[in-house]
Scaffold this motif. Structure first.
Motif, PDB file in Angstrom:
ATOM      1  N   ASP A 387       0.712  -1.206  -0.055  1.00  0.00           N
ATOM      2  CA  ASP A 387       0.086  -0.010   0.061  1.00  0.00           C
ATOM      3  C   ASP A 387       0.799   1.122  -0.051  1.00  0.00           C
ATOM      4  O   ASP A 387       1.721   1.244   0.720  1.00  0.00           O
ATOM      5  CB  ASP A 387      -0.804  -0.103   1.397  1.00  0.00           C
ATOM      6  CG  ASP A 387      -1.881   0.978   1.375  1.00  0.00           C
ATOM      7  OD1 ASP A 387      -2.050   2.037   0.463  1.00  0.00           O
ATOM      8  OD2 ASP A 387      -2.444   1.022   2.460  1.00  0.00           O
ATOM      9  N   THR A 392      -2.497  13.819  -5.418  1.00  0.00           N
ATOM     10  CA  THR A 392      -2.094  14.683  -6.645  1.00  0.00           C
ATOM     11  C   THR A 392      -1.230  15.984  -6.262  1.00  0.00           C
ATOM     12  O   THR A 392      -0.244  16.026  -6.901  1.00  0.00           O
ATOM     13  CB  THR A 392      -3.455  15.280  -7.203  1.00  0.00           C
ATOM     14  OG1 THR A 392      -4.427  14.254  -7.490  1.00  0.00           O
ATOM     15  CG2 THR A 392      -2.991  16.212  -8.441  1.00  0.00           C
ATOM     16  N   ARG A 494     -11.209  10.926   4.469  1.00  0.00           N
ATOM     17  CA  ARG A 494     -10.744  12.421   4.434  1.00  0.00           C
ATOM     18  C   ARG A 494     -11.594  13.079   5.665  1.00  0.00           C
ATOM     19  O   ARG A 494     -12.439  12.553   6.281  1.00  0.00           O
ATOM     20  CB  ARG A 494     -11.772  12.797   2.892  1.00  0.00           C
ATOM     21  CG  ARG A 494     -11.039  12.192   1.694  1.00  0.00           C
ATOM     22  CD  ARG A 494      -9.856  12.938   1.308  1.00  0.00           C
ATOM     23  NE  ARG A 494      -9.914  14.538   1.475  1.00  0.00           N
ATOM     24  CZ  ARG A 494      -8.621  14.922   0.617  1.00  0.00           C
ATOM     25  NH1 ARG A 494      -7.479  14.512   0.208  1.00  0.00           N
ATOM     26  NH2 ARG A 494      -8.757  16.299   0.563  1.00  0.00           N
ATOM     27  N   ARG A 505     -10.934  10.560  -7.318  1.00  0.00           N
ATOM     28  CA  ARG A 505     -11.027  11.655  -6.392  1.00  0.00           C
ATOM     29  C   ARG A 505     -12.104  12.673  -7.065  1.00  0.00           C
ATOM     30  O   ARG A 505     -11.837  13.293  -8.020  1.00  0.00           O
ATOM     31  CB  ARG A 505      -9.822  12.274  -5.965  1.00  0.00           C
ATOM     32  CG  ARG A 505      -9.908  13.516  -5.298  1.00  0.00           C
ATOM     33  CD  ARG A 505      -8.638  13.994  -4.950  1.00  0.00           C
ATOM     34  NE  ARG A 505      -8.505  15.310  -4.324  1.00  0.00           N
ATOM     35  CZ  ARG A 505      -7.448  15.962  -3.818  1.00  0.00           C
ATOM     36  NH1 ARG A 505      -6.364  15.267  -3.711  1.00  0.00           N
ATOM     37  NH2 ARG A 505      -7.266  17.196  -3.580  1.00  0.00           N
TER      38      ARG A 505
END
Ligand code: COA
Ligand code: AMP
Length: 631
Positions: A387, A392, A494, A505
């Motif tokens: 993982d 971004t 989030r 997203r």
């Protein structure tokens, strides 16, 4: 952990020495004056004074250095039945020619070029061609509809747009040109030129005087050389979802980006020059920028560009076929893809048909990796399943198992440890550091390492307000999580209204804007509800204007169609219910988190400031009617 610990400690204690060493792996036209410019906090710049060209480092450097005949890019498209390999020389030549075509169409260094293309090699060629001449590309994911494309055109103000006539999804051809034309109609800024790649599956009609066929653009072009640009000049702007409907233009510079990607190929992905790296993502996302195009090529690897799906193209063995056929060493995808495969082939029977002896590690990112998916993948593939957490904004992993430095035991559900250069903390509401095991807001101490966003496109204030104002001296990641006693990070959710649908997203705020524009809707809320396959799915709750009475099914269809037309199919918005009121606090704040907890049957406490607790009962009934809130 001794190797990792030493490297990590050094990256924080001597960041300039650490990153200067990493930078030595690239070709610089001019060496930097300083490694880090910290004279203007909270804005930091890496390698000021340095000059280089990203395309030179990704292609020409390898051609000149003995990799000319090595495969640089393998395009594998089960959707069109095509496999095509470009050697480094062929890719360099194709990029140089297209760069010449861009020049011939008037694109100058510093101009923006929007790229709206599916997963075809020409998308990578267009990106690299921009890098070659110092133009700034802004790739827009093909699943976004015209109004989203228009928002990006208006913010980036491109002098030219490169698009393809269509994308291909299983069973259907999606014409892109009508979307492009509609977006240009909607936008205030008008690009002077569009270059259109005509795919055989669908011909686009060209607008005279503005549009030019890709082949015609090449026909009159001469190959362009690499332009030396400042390390701090922008390479690309990539728009990402924020909490409002206005996407944020994340800026990436040339120098820090190239350094960070080569660093990550070595330290995180443990993939060396000459090896085959495959990221099954899309060039429209940051994963595609970093690990389909720039990272593997900067490292001298072979990259695979896959135009297909994990299942249905033709079956749940598609990934194993590609890994086997192209001798992939390192494979990167989103956990949702594995959940899709597991659903169709739970015992991994299709795996048995393929020789995966070259395959050494699977990396998962883009959303939280649930332990079940990790364990299933481990059992089926018998390679490390890693993982890794990033965004971004950061451009490459910030939390990972840094196998290139030292492999650590995997704890399923944890993205492992901080990548060198990242000083990550868990802060509470007051800005105090949380104890091990205590959940809080993930924040990264400034300066962020090379390759992270220096700012938002023409929007320093937005950068400061969104990321830097909550905790002075720190970057606010927007995720909640904790660190355990072994220093392992657990990123859980989030903290804002961004949702993650199949690793994509998305902004619920943007979907709410689309719903509120419907004439029957007075107000609305969109929440992300848990979904076994896609992680989350959006769900809309709408309140109708007084006196409006509509057939709920018909209205539902109109609202779903509206979100699809305004944001795109990728939003996967398919569920909506009409309610008489939304639950709110007395000050009028809509209780989205409480509604989400009800939908997911998770424990919740209605806030003491709730205006009317009875509103929650009606919401629970509405959510039950859509198959949620089962307990
Ligand atoms: N252009 C146009 N439309 C697109 C598109 C594109 N590039 N990509 C997806 N869409 C459409 C799909 O056709 C679908 O439309 P539909 O509602 O008419 O069926 C919709 O957008 C949702 O697509 P997707 O999220 O791909 O869902 P799916 O149900 O078709 O497939 C998975 C499910 C799990 C197979 C798929 O989500 C997947 O491959 N996920 C991997 C995610 C990934 O790579 N993320 C990148 C971050 S690392
Ligand atoms: P994007 O900018 O599209 O890459 O999305 C970044 C967001 O996706 C992060 O802020 C997280 O919310 C989520 N995310 C990405 N990778 C992970 C991961 N490995 N674990 C948990 N969440 C992740």
């Amino acid at each position: 952990m001794s190797n990792y610990k030493t490297t990590y400690a050094r990256s924080l204690a001597e960041p300039e020495a650490y990153w200067a060493e990493q930078a030595e792996q690239l070709h610089w036209d001019r060496r930097w004056d300083r490694v880090l410019d910290d004279s203007r906090p909270p804005f930091y710049r890496w390698f000021p004074g340095g000059r280089l060209n990203t395309c030179y480092n990704a292609l020409d450097r390898h051609v000149d250095g003995g990799r000319a005949e090595q495969a640089a890019l393998i395009y594998d498209s089960p959707l069109t039945g095509t496999i095509k390999t470009f050697t480094y020389r062929e890719l360099r030549d194709a990029v140089a020619l297209f760069a010449g075509a861009l020049r011939a169409q008037g694109v100058q260094t510093g101009d923006r070029v929007v790229i709206y293309m599916p997963m075809v090699p020409e998308a990578a060629i267009a990106m690299l061609a921009c890098a070659r001449i110092g133009a700034v590309h802004s790739v827009v994911f093909g699943g976004f509809a015209a109004p989203e494309l228009a928002k990006r055109i208006d913010d980036a103000k491109p002098s030219l747009i490169v698009a393809a006539s269509c994308g291909i999804e299983p069973g259907r051809v999606l014409a892109y040109k009508p979307l492009l034309d509609q977006a240009i109609d909607l936008s205030t800024h008008k690009p002077a030129r569009c270059i259109l790649l005509q795919r055989p599956q669908c011909a686009a009609t060209l607008v005279a005087g503005r549009d030019i066929d890709w082949q015609d653009a090449l026909a009159g072009a001469t190959p362009a050389d690499c332009v030396s640009v400042a390390a701090t000049d922008p390479l690309y702007v990539l728009y990402t979802s924020g909490t409002t409907g206005k996407p944020k233009g994340v800026v990436r510079d040339h120098g820090g980006h190239a350094v960070a990607l080569v660093h990550s190929m070595n330290t995180v992905y443990d993939t060396k020059p000459g090896e085959v790296f495959w990221a099954a993502s899309d060039v429209g996302w940051v994963v595609g920028h970093a690990y389909i195009v720039y990272g593997p090529l900067l490292q001298g690897c072979t990259t695979v560009m896959y135009e297909g799906k994990p299942v249905g193209t033709p079956d749940a063995g598609a990934f194993w076929r590609v890994i086997s056929q192209h001798r992939v060493k390192t494979f990167f995808t989103a956990p949702t893809a594995f959940r899709a495969i597991k659903k169709e082939d739970p015992r991994g029977e299709l795996l048995q048909q393929y020789d995966l002896s070259h395959f050494k590690a699977l990396y998962l990112a883009g959303e939280r990796s649930d332990p079940d998916t990790i364990v299933w993948a481990q059992q089926q593939l018998r390679v490390p399943v890693i993982d890794n957490w990033w965004q971004t904004e950061l451009g490459s992993p910030a939390i990972a198992n840094c196998r290139g430095i030292e492999a650590m035991p995997v704890k399923p559900g944890s993205a492992t440890v901080s990548v060198p250069g990242y000083d990550i903390r868990v802060l509470d509401a007051a800005g105090l550091e949380a104890e091990a095991g205590e959940i809080g807001n993930l924040a990264i101490k400034l300066p962020l390492p090379p390759g992270t966003l220096p700012t938002l496109w023409h929007n320093d204030e937005g950068y400061r307000d969104t990321y830097l104002s909550r905790y002075p001296g720190y970057y606010l990641a927007g995720d909640a999580g904790y660190v355990d006693a072994d220093g392992y990070w657990w990123v859980m959710s989030r903290i804002d209204d961004i949702i993650n649908v199949a690793g994509h997203r998305l902004s619920t705020g943007a979907m709410e804007e689309a719903l509120s524009g419907h004439p029957a809707v007075a107000e609305c809320a969109v929440i992300g509800v848990a979904d076994a396959m896609k992680g989350q799915l959006p769900l809309g709750l709408v309140v109708l204007k007084a006196g409006v009475s509509r057939d709920p099914d018909e209205l539902g269809r109109e609202l779903v169609e509206r979100v699809r037309a305004q944001i795109g199919a990728v939003a996967a918005f398919k569920q909506v219910a009409v309610v008489s009121r939304l639950p709110k606090t007395r000050s009028g704040k809509v209780l989205r988190a409480t509604m989400r907890a009800i939908a997911d049957s998770a424990p919740y406490n209605a806030p003491a400031t709730i205006d009317d607790p009875k509103t929650l009962e009606e919401i629970a009934v509405a959510l039950k009617s859509l198959g949620y809130a089962k307990q």
